[in-house]
Design a protein around this motif. Structure first.
Motif, short mmCIF file in Angstrom:
data_model
loop_
_atom_site.label_atom_id
_atom_site.label_comp_id
_atom_site.label_asym_id
_atom_site.label_seq_id
_atom_site.Cartn_x
_atom_site.Cartn_y
_atom_site.Cartn_z
N CYS A 176 35.87 89.98 91.16
CA CYS A 176 36.57 88.84 91.84
C CYS A 176 37.30 88.24 90.85
O CYS A 176 38.26 87.34 91.36
CB CYS A 176 35.66 88.22 92.97
N ASN A 177 36.75 88.01 89.59
CA ASN A 177 37.66 87.16 88.61
C ASN A 177 37.15 87.81 87.39
O ASN A 177 36.12 88.17 87.30
CB ASN A 177 37.24 85.79 89.00
N PHE A 178 37.75 87.04 86.22
CA PHE A 178 37.41 87.22 84.90
C PHE A 178 37.37 85.82 84.21
O PHE A 178 38.25 85.03 84.56
CB PHE A 178 38.36 88.35 84.13
N LEU A 179 36.64 85.59 83.11
CA LEU A 179 36.62 84.37 82.41
C LEU A 179 37.01 84.96 80.93
O LEU A 179 36.53 85.87 80.27
CB LEU A 179 35.30 83.86 82.40
N PHE A 180 38.15 84.30 80.27
CA PHE A 180 38.64 84.44 79.25
C PHE A 180 38.61 83.17 78.22
O PHE A 180 38.66 82.01 78.76
CB PHE A 180 40.04 85.04 79.32
N ASP A 181 38.61 83.40 76.86
CA ASP A 181 38.67 82.63 75.86
C ASP A 181 40.06 82.30 75.68
O ASP A 181 41.05 83.13 75.03
CB ASP A 181 38.16 83.01 74.49
N ASP A 182 40.84 81.21 75.76
CA ASP A 182 42.10 81.03 75.57
C ASP A 182 42.63 80.65 74.09
O ASP A 182 43.79 80.42 73.83
CB ASP A 182 42.70 79.66 76.38
N HIS A 183 41.55 80.63 73.24
CA HIS A 183 42.05 80.90 71.77
C HIS A 183 42.19 82.37 71.26
O HIS A 183 43.24 82.33 70.48
CB HIS A 183 41.12 79.82 70.92
N SER A 184 41.36 83.17 71.57
CA SER A 184 41.21 84.26 71.04
C SER A 184 41.71 85.54 72.12
O SER A 184 42.06 86.77 71.80
CB SER A 184 39.57 84.80 71.02
N TRP A 185 41.85 84.91 73.35
CA TRP A 185 42.47 85.69 74.33
C TRP A 185 41.37 87.04 74.71
O TRP A 185 42.00 88.14 74.92
CB TRP A 185 43.88 86.29 74.05
N GLN A 186 40.37 86.84 74.55
CA GLN A 186 39.41 87.73 74.72
C GLN A 186 38.71 87.66 75.99
O GLN A 186 38.41 86.41 76.46
CB GLN A 186 37.89 87.60 73.78
N ILE A 187 38.66 88.62 76.83
CA ILE A 187 37.71 88.53 78.19
C ILE A 187 36.27 88.39 77.80
O ILE A 187 35.82 89.61 77.21
CB ILE A 187 38.07 89.87 79.22
#
Length: 211
Positions: free
Chosen positions: A24-35
């Motif tokens: 239903c969703n994903f969490l990502f790192d907004d510095h590396s743009w890695q899921i």
């Protein structure tokens, strides 16, 4: 290959002993743009319960059938530590999940191997604290943000384009124009200067002419 992350919303997650729920969703790192994590609804038809699972514990998606496999059992997933995926996830919460599932910490090692299921008994409880890691964010919450170039509004963020081999977000799928003359453009995540959570907008470092 690059794919739209939105195509995996609603995909089935298959544990080692059968289907457990839907993405239903994903969490990502907004510095590396890695899921970093996927969010799975493992509740029954009248109840909803979300658990978070590291993408290192998920097999390559079958985009055609919208199914993903994991090397965890239903019991392990159902008894995982609670995390509110609509708030910034704290490092303490990540440590709790890592200890419960037996995942390596991505902040001190490279996650590129196949990891065995945790040997820790399902149901073990871990303390969850409130310190936030402000760089781990919900994909669902960011969709719809305005995207601004250095000289004005570009459009609205519609989806993320991800490299399926490494779970890295390479592009933003941005809808430009009005509803009569709209079009989608792909903006490299390397062009992102900052994300304003207060203003609900993504700021780019280039002018509109480059887009």
């Amino acid at each position: 290959m690059f794919r739209s992350l939105g195509d995996l919303t609603g995909a089935s997650l298959i544990a080692t002993d059968g289907e457990i729920g839907r993405i239903c969703n994903f969490l990502f790192d907004d510095h590396s743009w890695q899921i970093r994590y996927s969010v799975v609804d493992v509740g029954q038809w009248l109840t909803r319960r979300e658990v978070v699972i590291s993408v290192s514990a998920i097999d390559q998606p079958n985009w055609k059938t919208k199914r993903l496999g994991t090397r965890l059992t239903k019991e392990q997933l159902r008894h995982g530590p609670d995390v509110d995926s609509h708030k910034p996830v704290s490092r303490q919460q990540e440590i709790a999940m890592r200890e419960y599932f037996g995942w390596p910490a991505y902040w001190d090692t490279i996650v590129d191997k196949v990891f065995p299921p945790s040997l820790i008994p399902a149901g073990r409880e871990f303390p969850v604290h409130t310190g936030e890691d402000n760089h781990l964010r919900s994909v669902e919450d960011v969709i719809g943000y305005e995207v601004w170039a250095s000289d004005g509004l570009v459009g609205c963020l519609e989806s993320f384009i991800v490299d399926e081999a490494v779970w890295h977000i390479g592009y933003l799928d941005v809808k430009t124009g009005d509803w009569l003359q709209s079009r989608s453009v792909l903006v490299p995540t390397s062009w992102v200067k900052s994300i304003s959570w207060a203003d609900h907008r993504v700021n780019l470092q280039h002018a509109r002419a480059r887009i």
